[in-house]
Design a protein around this motif. Sequence first.
Motif, PDB file in Angstrom:
ATOM      1  N   TRP A 142      27.823  31.101  32.829  1.00 33.12           N
ATOM      2  CA  TRP A 142      26.638  30.482  32.220  1.00 33.12           C
ATOM      3  C   TRP A 142      27.046  29.086  31.773  1.00 33.12           C
ATOM      4  CZ3 TRP A 142      24.874  31.506  26.524  1.00 33.12           C
ATOM      5  CH2 TRP A 142      23.745  30.722  26.250  1.00 33.12           C
ATOM      6  N   ALA A 143      26.574  28.058  32.478  1.00 29.56           N
ATOM      7  CA  ALA A 143      26.988  26.683  32.196  1.00 29.56           C
ATOM      8  C   ALA A 143      25.855  25.956  31.482  1.00 29.56           C
ATOM      9  CB  ALA A 143      27.353  25.969  33.494  1.00 29.56           C
ATOM     10  N   THR A 145      26.685  24.293  27.859  1.00 30.23           N
ATOM     11  CA  THR A 145      27.272  23.325  26.929  1.00 30.23           C
ATOM     12  C   THR A 145      27.822  22.121  27.682  1.00 30.23           C
ATOM     13  OG1 THR A 145      27.963  25.227  25.611  1.00 30.23           O
ATOM     14  CG2 THR A 145      28.926  23.123  25.030  1.00 30.23           C
ATOM     15  N   GLY A 150      26.612  20.479  22.225  1.00 30.47           N
ATOM     16  CA  GLY A 150      27.003  21.868  21.979  1.00 30.47           C
ATOM     17  C   GLY A 150      25.823  22.617  21.391  1.00 30.47           C
ATOM     18  N   TRP A 188      34.075  24.690  27.738  1.00 29.61           N
ATOM     19  CA  TRP A 188      33.837  25.975  27.090  1.00 29.61           C
ATOM     20  C   TRP A 188      33.149  26.985  27.993  1.00 29.61           C
ATOM     21  CZ3 TRP A 188      36.558  26.932  23.054  1.00 29.61           C
ATOM     22  CH2 TRP A 188      37.000  25.864  22.268  1.00 29.61           C
ATOM     23  N   GLN A 236      40.736  35.044  22.135  1.00 27.60           N
ATOM     24  CA  GLN A 236      40.088  35.369  23.414  1.00 27.60           C
ATOM     25  C   GLN A 236      40.775  34.638  24.577  1.00 27.60           C
ATOM     26  OE1 GLN A 236      35.790  35.360  23.444  1.00 27.60           O
ATOM     27  NE2 GLN A 236      35.699  35.829  21.281  1.00 27.60           N
ATOM     28  N   ILE A 408      31.954  31.160  16.721  1.00 29.80           N
ATOM     29  CA  ILE A 408      31.503  29.896  17.332  1.00 29.80           C
ATOM     30  C   ILE A 408      30.874  30.143  18.708  1.00 29.80           C
ATOM     31  CG2 ILE A 408      32.351  27.692  18.264  1.00 29.80           C
ATOM     32  CD1 ILE A 408      34.537  27.864  16.027  1.00 29.80           C
ATOM     33  N   ASP A 410      28.842  31.358  21.907  1.00 27.85           N
ATOM     34  CA  ASP A 410      27.395  31.604  22.099  1.00 27.85           C
ATOM     35  C   ASP A 410      26.575  31.089  20.930  1.00 27.85           C
ATOM     36  OD1 ASP A 410      27.654  32.667  24.557  1.00 27.85           O
ATOM     37  OD2 ASP A 410      27.100  34.701  24.049  1.00 27.85           O
ATOM     38  N   PHE A 415      24.541  27.692  12.790  1.00 27.59           N
ATOM     39  CA  PHE A 415      23.484  27.003  13.548  1.00 27.59           C
ATOM     40  C   PHE A 415      22.501  28.009  14.149  1.00 27.59           C
ATOM     41  CE2 PHE A 415      21.607  25.182  17.356  1.00 27.59           C
ATOM     42  CZ  PHE A 415      21.031  24.033  16.817  1.00 27.59           C
TER      43      PHE A 415
HETATM   44  C1  LIG Z   1      34.881  31.610  23.054  1.00 27.17           C
HETATM   45  C2  LIG Z   1      33.746  30.719  23.443  1.00 27.17           C
HETATM   46  C3  LIG Z   1      33.007  30.999  24.600  1.00 27.17           C
HETATM   47  C4  LIG Z   1      31.984  30.139  25.003  1.00 27.17           C
HETATM   48  N1  LIG Z   1      31.317  30.382  26.177  1.00 27.17           N
HETATM   49  C5  LIG Z   1      30.434  29.474  26.660  1.00 27.17           C
HETATM   50  C6  LIG Z   1      29.815  29.660  27.946  1.00 27.17           C
HETATM   51  O1  LIG Z   1      30.006  30.670  28.608  1.00 27.17           O
HETATM   52  N2  LIG Z   1      29.016  28.683  28.411  1.00 27.17           N
HETATM   53  C7  LIG Z   1      28.754  27.542  27.722  1.00 27.17           C
HETATM   54  O2  LIG Z   1      28.041  26.682  28.243  1.00 27.17           O
HETATM   55  N3  LIG Z   1      29.296  27.350  26.464  1.00 27.17           N
HETATM   56  C8  LIG Z   1      30.121  28.287  25.940  1.00 27.17           C
HETATM   57  N4  LIG Z   1      30.695  28.104  24.686  1.00 27.17           N
HETATM   58  C9  LIG Z   1      30.325  26.939  23.918  1.00 27.17           C
HETATM   59  C10 LIG Z   1      29.555  27.268  22.644  1.00 27.17           C
HETATM   60  O3  LIG Z   1      28.250  27.677  22.966  1.00 27.17           O
HETATM   61  C11 LIG Z   1      29.593  26.041  21.739  1.00 27.17           C
HETATM   62  O4  LIG Z   1      30.924  25.875  21.322  1.00 27.17           O
HETATM   63  C12 LIG Z   1      28.681  26.169  20.549  1.00 27.17           C
HETATM   64  O5  LIG Z   1      27.333  26.172  20.946  1.00 27.17           O
HETATM   65  C13 LIG Z   1      28.896  25.045  19.541  1.00 27.17           C
HETATM   66  O6  LIG Z   1      28.940  23.798  20.140  1.00 27.17           O
HETATM   67  P1  LIG Z   1      30.132  22.790  19.770  1.00 27.17           P
HETATM   68  O7  LIG Z   1      31.406  23.535  19.910  1.00 27.17           O
HETATM   69  O8  LIG Z   1      29.943  21.560  20.572  1.00 27.17           O
HETATM   70  O9  LIG Z   1      29.948  22.468  18.227  1.00 27.17           O
HETATM   71  P2  LIG Z   1      28.927  21.398  17.606  1.00 27.17           P
HETATM   72  O10 LIG Z   1      27.572  21.579  18.140  1.00 27.17           O
HETATM   73  O11 LIG Z   1      29.525  20.029  17.718  1.00 27.17           O
HETATM   74  O12 LIG Z   1      28.909  21.843  16.088  1.00 27.17           O
HETATM   75  C14 LIG Z   1      29.910  21.439  15.148  1.00 27.17           C
HETATM   76  C15 LIG Z   1      29.438  21.854  13.735  1.00 27.17           C
HETATM   77  O13 LIG Z   1      28.216  21.156  13.393  1.00 27.17           O
HETATM   78  C16 LIG Z   1      27.188  22.102  13.067  1.00 27.17           C
HETATM   79  N5  LIG Z   1      25.908  21.603  13.614  1.00 27.17           N
HETATM   80  C17 LIG Z   1      25.683  21.184  14.875  1.00 27.17           C
HETATM   81  N6  LIG Z   1      24.391  20.809  15.034  1.00 27.17           N
HETATM   82  C18 LIG Z   1      23.783  21.010  13.853  1.00 27.17           C
HETATM   83  C19 LIG Z   1      22.457  20.824  13.380  1.00 27.17           C
HETATM   84  N7  LIG Z   1      21.472  20.358  14.174  1.00 27.17           N
HETATM   85  N8  LIG Z   1      22.187  21.156  12.095  1.00 27.17           N
HETATM   86  C20 LIG Z   1      23.150  21.630  11.286  1.00 27.17           C
HETATM   87  N9  LIG Z   1      24.438  21.824  11.673  1.00 27.17           N
HETATM   88  C21 LIG Z   1      24.751  21.520  12.941  1.00 27.17           C
HETATM   89  C22 LIG Z   1      27.611  23.415  13.717  1.00 27.17           C
HETATM   90  O14 LIG Z   1      27.052  24.542  13.042  1.00 27.17           O
HETATM   91  C23 LIG Z   1      29.123  23.349  13.636  1.00 27.17           C
HETATM   92  O15 LIG Z   1      29.567  23.820  12.376  1.00 27.17           O
HETATM   93  C24 LIG Z   1      31.680  28.982  24.232  1.00 27.17           C
HETATM   94  C25 LIG Z   1      32.393  28.727  23.053  1.00 27.17           C
HETATM   95  C26 LIG Z   1      33.410  29.588  22.650  1.00 27.17           C
HETATM   96  C27 LIG Z   1      34.161  29.277  21.389  1.00 27.17           C
END
Ligand SMILES: Cc1cc2nc3c(=O)[nH]c(=O)nc-3n(C[C@H](O)[C@H](O)[C@H](O)COP(=O)(O)OP(=O)(O)OC[C@H]3O[C@@H](n4cnc5c(N)ncnc54)[C@H](O)[C@@H]3O)c2cc1C
Length: 430
Positions: A142-143, A145, A150, A188, A236, A408, A410, A415
């Motif tokens: 599932w792509a 991010t 994020g 990710w 993981q 973090i 999904d 958030f």
């Molecule tokens: C083990 C694992 C598996 C994953 N699998 C996939 C996958 O299969 N496919 C895929 O596409 N992605 C995947 N991800 C990515 C995951 O969905 C993202 O890491 C997640 O959505 C958060 O995005 P980010 O890491 O960029 O953090 P950010 O969005 O940069 O967030 C950083 C911080 O800011 C806060 N924040 C962000 N925006 C807001 C807002 N508007 N209001 C208030 N607070 C906010 C967040 O709560 C967080 O504390 C995976 C991540 C992990 C860790």
Amino acid sequence: MAFKLEGPETEEEQQVRQETHRFAKDVLRPASLKLDKLDPQSVIAKDSVLWDVFRTWYGQANHVSTQVASADIGASSNLYANCIVFEELGWGAADLAISLGVAGFPFELATPIATLMGNQQLLDEIIEPFHKDREGKIIGCWAITEPGHGSDTLGVGTDPFYKPETAGNCRARQDGSDWIISGQKSAWVSNGTIATHALLFCTIEPTLGMAGGGVFIVPLDGSNVKRGNALDKLGQRALNQGEIYFDDVRVPAGFLLGGPELYPVLLRATLASANSGMGVIFSGLARAAFEEALDYSRNRVQGGKTIADHQMIQGKLFDMFKMVQMANIYSKQAFLNNAINAATDILNNLADPTAHLPALAHCIASKVTSTQIAYEVSHNSIQVFGGMGLAKETVIEKLFRDARAALIEDGVNEFLGLVGAKQIIESYKI
Ligand SMILES: Cc1cc2nc3c(=O)[nH]c(=O)nc-3n(C[C@H](O)[C@H](O)[C@H](O)COP(=O)(O)OP(=O)(O)OC[C@H]3O[C@@H](n4cnc5c(N)ncnc54)[C@H](O)[C@@H]3O)c2cc1C
């Protein structure tokens, strides 16, 4: 200890639990512990035990889950048994449970949509080969991010989601009846380094912000697709993750599941399915962490008796037991609710953007609850172990790291709470 609100599990369900538990204990757990100690490129190397796991899993008929039920599939399968499968896989190894679950997800989401739309090309070229695969050759991811997006990508219903400045950078444009895709998905993406097909969420109409997206099934075998290295991370570690780069990748019109008019509905359905699956998987991890503590406490002697005989440990064990049961029951309820409603919502209410709201709020609540409980129970379990809980030779320190990553995965839990709150405020009927 399995507990079912509606009464005892049926004979068929008990059998599913026993068989999946055996697979989780004998195949998944040992493989995951081995992979955990490797560098990420070795996890996906040709001779890695990862491939034995995929071959064994795909070798069984039940590798095709019905997490996103279609009218066809859902009617003929036992959804509760499906829940048991994910719980037991999560008990064995959450990282590999997610890898196996995501592997089938694009095809499962596409099945009801392609069936309803009469999209024979998608059914024949993509979905049927997956259903027939018994060797683990067809693997999905599932792509969604991107490096610069994020939480933005998951914020369906929140204000920024509809603002042009949040539009994603991975984009699809029409060329005749085909679509051309360009851009990058982040490091990710689970299974990103090994997937043969992506369920790709990208931007079609940037003026609509994140809401102007499209959902495609994209085969990843062409020379215009490039991958990044496997990501190195805290927990993981058996779940491979990596970037996918699209350089003018051409896909036929039939591989588009829905454009901007359907995008919010498809994202809600996807997020609900992913989150409800996570809820069940991490209720399994929480149970595993509790059982580790219980087992250790019955054998470790301090002060002239087992530590299970000390009241402070008894209090901790009961607290863990209680939390595990809560995660178990709520996550199953949300999973079943979603599986039953999701397909109907997608298929019958495409025009109504609020159609999927109640299931989504429960699915998010289930994911947040189960992962938080998994984290707290594994943390408390380490306290029960004392120093041994930190030693690499124990299972519990890995369970703790795996649970930490899930807060973090999904969607960051805090958030996701904002997305869930928005749904509840708009749709909860008093
Ligand atoms: C083990 C694992 C598996 C994953 N699998 C996939 C996958 O299969 N496919 C895929 O596409 N992605 C995947 N991800 C990515 C995951 O969905 C993202 O890491 C997640 O959505 C958060 O995005 P980010 O890491 O960029 O953090 P950010 O969005 O940069 O967030 C950083 C911080 O800011 C806060 N924040 C962000 N925006 C807001 C807002 N508007 N209001 C208030 N607070 C906010 C967040 O709560 C967080 O504390 C995976 C991540 C992990 C860790």
